[in-house]
Design a protein around this motif. Structure first.
Motif, short mmCIF file in Angstrom:
data_model
loop_
_atom_site.label_atom_id
_atom_site.label_comp_id
_atom_site.label_asym_id
_atom_site.label_seq_id
_atom_site.Cartn_x
_atom_site.Cartn_y
_atom_site.Cartn_z
N UNK A 203 32.16 40.98 52.22
CA UNK A 203 33.62 40.80 52.68
C UNK A 203 34.40 40.62 51.22
N UNK A 204 33.84 39.76 50.40
CA UNK A 204 34.49 39.50 49.24
C UNK A 204 34.47 40.86 48.37
N UNK A 205 33.23 41.55 48.31
CA UNK A 205 33.18 42.70 47.46
C UNK A 205 34.32 43.86 48.11
N UNK A 206 34.56 43.69 49.56
CA UNK A 206 35.50 44.93 50.14
C UNK A 206 36.93 44.21 49.64
N UNK A 207 37.02 42.94 49.53
CA UNK A 207 38.50 42.42 49.03
C UNK A 207 38.77 42.65 47.83
N UNK A 208 37.80 42.91 46.86
CA UNK A 208 38.00 43.01 45.44
C UNK A 208 38.63 44.74 45.36
N UNK A 209 37.97 45.27 46.18
CA UNK A 209 38.43 47.05 46.46
C UNK A 209 39.75 46.93 46.87
N UNK A 210 40.04 46.31 47.56
CA UNK A 210 41.54 46.30 48.22
C UNK A 210 42.64 45.80 47.08
N UNK A 211 41.99 44.60 46.36
CA UNK A 211 43.07 44.12 45.63
C UNK A 211 43.25 44.86 44.20
N UNK A 212 42.39 45.87 44.03
CA UNK A 212 42.46 46.54 42.71
C UNK A 212 43.80 47.37 42.64
N UNK A 213 44.17 47.92 43.82
CA UNK A 213 45.23 48.74 43.75
C UNK A 213 46.69 48.20 43.33
N UNK A 214 47.53 49.02 42.71
CA UNK A 214 48.71 48.58 42.00
C UNK A 214 49.99 48.08 42.85
N UNK A 215 49.63 48.53 43.98
CA UNK A 215 50.58 48.11 45.28
C UNK A 215 50.17 46.72 45.56
N UNK A 216 48.89 46.24 45.37
CA UNK A 216 48.57 44.75 45.35
C UNK A 216 48.34 43.92 44.41
N UNK A 217 47.23 43.92 43.71
CA UNK A 217 46.95 42.98 42.53
C UNK A 217 46.85 43.60 41.21
N UNK A 218 47.09 45.11 41.37
CA UNK A 218 46.80 45.67 40.01
C UNK A 218 48.07 45.69 39.17
N UNK A 219 49.26 45.19 39.79
CA UNK A 219 50.57 45.38 38.99
C UNK A 219 50.70 44.36 37.67
N UNK A 220 50.09 43.39 37.55
CA UNK A 220 50.55 42.51 36.23
C UNK A 220 50.31 43.16 35.01
N UNK A 221 49.29 43.80 34.95
CA UNK A 221 49.17 44.75 33.64
C UNK A 221 50.17 45.37 33.47
N UNK A 222 50.55 46.31 34.26
CA UNK A 222 51.66 47.39 34.08
C UNK A 222 52.95 46.53 33.89
#
Ligand code: COA
Length: 363
Positions: A203-222
């Motif tokens: 479940x956690x591994x799948x959560x990481x996959x979903x969080x990666x996208x810039x519409x979710x968790x991938x925005x702060x770098x940009x």
């Protein structure tokens, strides 16, 4: 496994949760019975972790700072057996591959020991994220310390030096603030996996996959890239208009649920203030310009700063490289994912949304 009928969660579906509450109209976030602002000020990440896990399990749980420190040590000992998992160019790819090496417990046919697996996953995330970050920078990974709290140890494993108390406090406040946030995309993903009676690590591994996208968790770098590109408040409006003209979105603005400013933005602003970073003034100016432009462009759709806006400022100020921002989000959110797995176990029902077939029917 405990079932809904024995847990007091009869009739509960995946949208009901005791872990956190997001009020999008009022801009309020409640985590395990506390306003996020309050929790971030009074609780360490370890305490917040215990509280969300207890909310998920519906009972007290035995999760101590020492247990989490031991889990960091176990993850560190696993490092030589991760193959090239931590060589991935993207930190979320590395974290996903690293966490996938963890083994879920199997309690001899009676299901998994989810709490033990939760401690393993929560302890491993900062170790793998920090080791990845150092490898990326050509540095030798630094092992965890049982003497330090989770946030301080994560910073130390990343930078190689003991963090200042102010930086450790700010990072701790960040990890608490992002520890859970309703049925967001990655949490829903984790719950779907748990609902199949799969294990918590999956479940956690799948959560990481979903969080990666810039519409979710991938925005702060940009967001930090944006602040760098803008450079001074005077350039904000022109730069932002150029982005929109190019058909791009303003990172760190807008939210699926909040119709006002994300309350976590304010928590992070307060947390980062003692670090006196020049980026904070710039961020305020850029946020004001972005809010004004988006208000003019989309009068019917309130688009205000989301958590990522000030995440970028805070994580930069505590000394984390920007490629590590999304993995750091996961270091905090993994607590929430685990809590939701515990809660989903009590519901004990497969999550299986219906689809509407719109294709052709056989002749
Ligand atoms: N910049 C510019 N326009 C934006 C915008 C942004 N940050 N966020 C939303 N919009 C616009 C969309 O273009 C859309 O316009 P349209 O109706 O003319 O197509 C409208 O607002 C609604 O957007 P939509 O994508 O339907 O809303 P959503 O609820 O699905 O989006 C986000 C939520 C977070 C995905 C979205 O606001 C976004 O992409 N933000 C930037 C990325 C970000 O900060 N992510 C971190 C989220 S915590």
């Amino acid at each position: 496994m405990e079932t809904a009928s024995s847990s007091g969660l009869e009739g509960v579906n995946a949208a009901n949760t005791a872990i956190s509450h997001v009020d999008g109209e009022q801009g309020r976030l409640v985590i395990a019975g506390y306003d996020a602002e309050q929790l971030a000020q009074v609780a360490t990440f370890e305490e917040a972790t215990r509280r969300v896990l207890e909310a998920g399990r519906g009972a007290s749980v035995d999760v101590t700072p020492a247990q989490l420190a031991q889990a960091r040590i176990r993850a560190w000992e696993l490092l030589p057996r991760l193959g090239d998992a931590l060589d991935a160019a993207d930190g979320m790819d590395a974290l996903r591959a690293g966490l996938a090496h963890l083994r879920a417990t199997s309690a001899g046919g009676s299901g998994y020991d989810d709490l033990a697996d939760a401690i393993t996953a929560i302890g491993a995330a900062p170790v793998f994220a920090a080791a990845w970050s150092r490898k990326q920078r050509g540095l030798v990974p630094v092992g965890p310390s049982v003497e330090l709290d989770h946030a301080s140890d994560y910073l130390r494993m990343t930078t190689g030096a003991a963090p200042s108390p102010a930086a450790a406090k700010a990072l701790g406040a960040y990890l608490v603030t992002v520890s859970d946030h309703g049925m967001n995309a990655s949490t829903f993903t984790a719950r779907v996996v748990a609902s199949t009676a799969s294990d918590l690590i999956s479940a956690v591994v799948a959560g990481v996959g979903a969080l990666k996208g810039p519409l979710h968790g991938g925005a702060p770098g940009p967001v930090l890239d944006m602040l760098d590109a803008i450079g001074t408040p005077a350039n904000a409006e022109t730069w932002l208009l150029g982005e929109l003209a190019a058909g791009r979105r303003i990172m760190g603005m807008g939210h699926r649920i909040y119709r006002v400013r994300d309350p976590r933005a304010a928590v992070l602003e307060v947390a980062v203030k003692p670090l006196s970073t020049p980026n904070l003034d710039l961020a305020h100016a850029v946020e004001a310009a972005a809010a004004k432009i988006l208000r003019e462009r989309k009068p019917d759709r309130p688009l205000a700063a989301n958590v990522e806006f000030y995440t970028a400022v805070l994580l930069d100020a505590v000394g984390l490289p920007r490629g590590q921002f999304a993995p750091t989000f996961a270091v905090g959110r993994v607590a929430g994912w685990c809590a939701h797995v515990l809660e989903q176990r009590r519901v004990g029902k497969l999550i299986r949304p219906a689809s509407t077939y719109v294709g052709p029917m056989p002749a």
